[in-house]
Motif scaffolding. Structure first.
Motif, PDB file in Angstrom:
ATOM      1  N   LYS A  16       1.106  -0.933   0.269  1.00 46.00           N
ATOM      2  CA  LYS A  16       0.166  -0.132   0.269  1.00 46.00           C
ATOM      3  C   LYS A  16       0.881   0.906   0.460  1.00 46.00           C
ATOM      4  O   LYS A  16       1.617   1.335   0.744  1.00 46.00           O
ATOM      5  N   ALA A  18       1.757   5.310   0.659  1.00 45.21           N
ATOM      6  CA  ALA A  18       1.388   6.159   1.882  1.00 45.21           C
ATOM      7  C   ALA A  18       1.453   7.440   1.235  1.00 45.21           C
ATOM      8  O   ALA A  18       0.453   8.185   1.812  1.00 45.21           O
ATOM      9  N   PRO A  37      -6.475  16.298   6.570  1.00 48.36           N
ATOM     10  CA  PRO A  37      -7.237  15.177   7.337  1.00 48.36           C
ATOM     11  C   PRO A  37      -6.635  13.964   7.368  1.00 48.36           C
ATOM     12  O   PRO A  37      -5.199  13.167   7.390  1.00 48.36           O
ATOM     13  N   SER A  38      -6.972  13.016   8.356  1.00 48.34           N
ATOM     14  CA  SER A  38      -6.869  12.147   9.192  1.00 48.34           C
ATOM     15  C   SER A  38      -6.512  11.276   8.161  1.00 48.34           C
ATOM     16  O   SER A  38      -7.107  10.831   7.335  1.00 48.34           O
ATOM     17  N   GLY A  39      -5.219  10.282   8.149  1.00 46.62           N
ATOM     18  CA  GLY A  39      -4.923   9.870   6.860  1.00 46.62           C
ATOM     19  C   GLY A  39      -4.094  10.119   5.456  1.00 46.62           C
ATOM     20  O   GLY A  39      -3.899   8.927   4.727  1.00 46.62           O
ATOM     21  N   GLY A  41      -0.754  10.942   5.653  1.00 44.23           N
ATOM     22  CA  GLY A  41       0.626  10.729   5.323  1.00 44.23           C
ATOM     23  C   GLY A  41       0.788  11.728   6.519  1.00 44.23           C
ATOM     24  O   GLY A  41       2.281  11.658   6.308  1.00 44.23           O
ATOM     25  N   LYS A  42       0.277  12.426   7.145  1.00 46.55           N
ATOM     26  CA  LYS A  42       1.531  13.709   7.738  1.00 46.55           C
ATOM     27  C   LYS A  42       2.853  13.139   8.698  1.00 46.55           C
ATOM     28  O   LYS A  42       3.399  13.020   8.761  1.00 46.55           O
ATOM     29  N   ARG A  47       7.684  10.939   9.731  1.00 40.38           N
ATOM     30  CA  ARG A  47       9.044   9.493  10.068  1.00 40.38           C
ATOM     31  C   ARG A  47       9.977   9.171   9.558  1.00 40.38           C
ATOM     32  O   ARG A  47      11.133   9.253   9.760  1.00 40.38           O
TER      33      ARG A  47
END
Ligand code: ADP
Ligand code: ADP
Length: 236
Positions: A16, A18, A37-39, A41-42, A47
């Motif tokens: 997947k 991201a 928005p949530s999800g 990839g921030k 990281r």
């Protein structure tokens, strides 16, 4: 001057994808907010910047990320040293279960610092920068876990600052905190911006507009906008 340059960064969790090719540069001594928005990839992108994703199984990263002139994914990279240069503060305060003093001195001790005066001085300076000194100065040898969540988070910020990183990453550092502690973290970031480069993930648009110089907006693993914060938000 640019301190971090990322080119065409793709990240896969297993099969997947991201992150779909992120090109993003960070100017030295600025605060950049990563929003979306949530999800979208921030956290995943954040990281990448200190190779925290290396700790997750099945992750593949392509593209290039440079810290100054060094490719951080080069085989010869010293990841421990990288994470000292690019420090990270997490959403949940995570002090070690020992004293305030030892939390903040931790990185310096790891680096071999033994001089009590140097340690005392750095601990005090870092706790002052993190706007927590007055609250802990008479309790330096008490367990950090005995303090409130907001205080613990500022101790964690001090722990990162103590090793004088070049870049400070923060992943939603205030979303678990009360408004007063959040404001203190924001003040801290404003205070340190002349010495450090700050990259903060936040879902709080007002926070982004209050504290950041530039804002990057991610959507479904793509960077869809990156500009000066004052141009991104319309003030009534
Ligand atoms: P954000 O920080 O914007 O909320 P994340 O970076 O946490 O987004 O997640 C981006 C996407 O990657 C989401 O679809 C999320 O479910 C997925 N993801 C995040 N971490 C992992 C992981 N460790 N393993 C598999 N998928 C993950
Ligand atoms: P954030 O938005 O701050 O990343 P999340 O609640 O999305 O917070 O993720 C919390 C943890 O769970 C992170 O370590 C993330 O990598 C992991 N995670 C998120 N989505 C997935 C997923 N689809 N599969 C496995 N781990 C995931």
């Amino acid at each position: 001057t640019k301190i971090i340059t990322s080119k065409d960064v793709h990240l896969y969790y297993g099969k997947k994808e991201a992150l779909h090719g992120i090109n993003l540069d960070f100017e030295e001594h600025q605060i950049t907010a990563l929003i979306g928005p949530s999800g979208c990839g921030k956290s995943t992108y954040l990281r990448c910047l200190n190779r925290m994703n290396d700790l997750i199984k099945g992750v593949t990263i392509t593209g290039s990320i440079k810290l100054e002139d060094e490719d951080i994914y080069a085989p010869q990279t010293d990841v421990v040293n990288l994470r000292k240069r690019v420090g990270m503060v997490f959403q949940q305060p995570n002090p070690f279960p020992f004293s305030v003093y030892e939390n903040v001195a931790y990185g310096l001790r790891l680096a071999g610092e033994k001089d009590k005066h140097v340690l005392d001085e750095r601990v005090e300076t870092s706790l002052k920068q993190a706007a927590i000194w007055d609250e802990v100065k008479d309790h330096l040898y008490e367990n950090a876990l005995a303090f409130s969540g907001g205080q613990q988070q500022r101790i964690c910020v001090a722990r990162v600052l103590a090793v004088q990183p070049e870049v400070v990453l923060l992943d939603e550092p205030t979303s678990a905190l009360d408004p007063i502690s959040s404001a203190k973290i924001e003040d801290t970031l404003m205070n340190i911006r002349h010495e450090y480069t700050v990259i903060i993930v936040t879902h709080n648009m007002q926070q982004a507009s209050r504290i950041s110089d530039k804002t990057a907006f991610l959507l479904n693993g793509d960077l869809v906008e990156f500009s000066k914060t004052e141009k991104m938000f319309i003030h009534p």
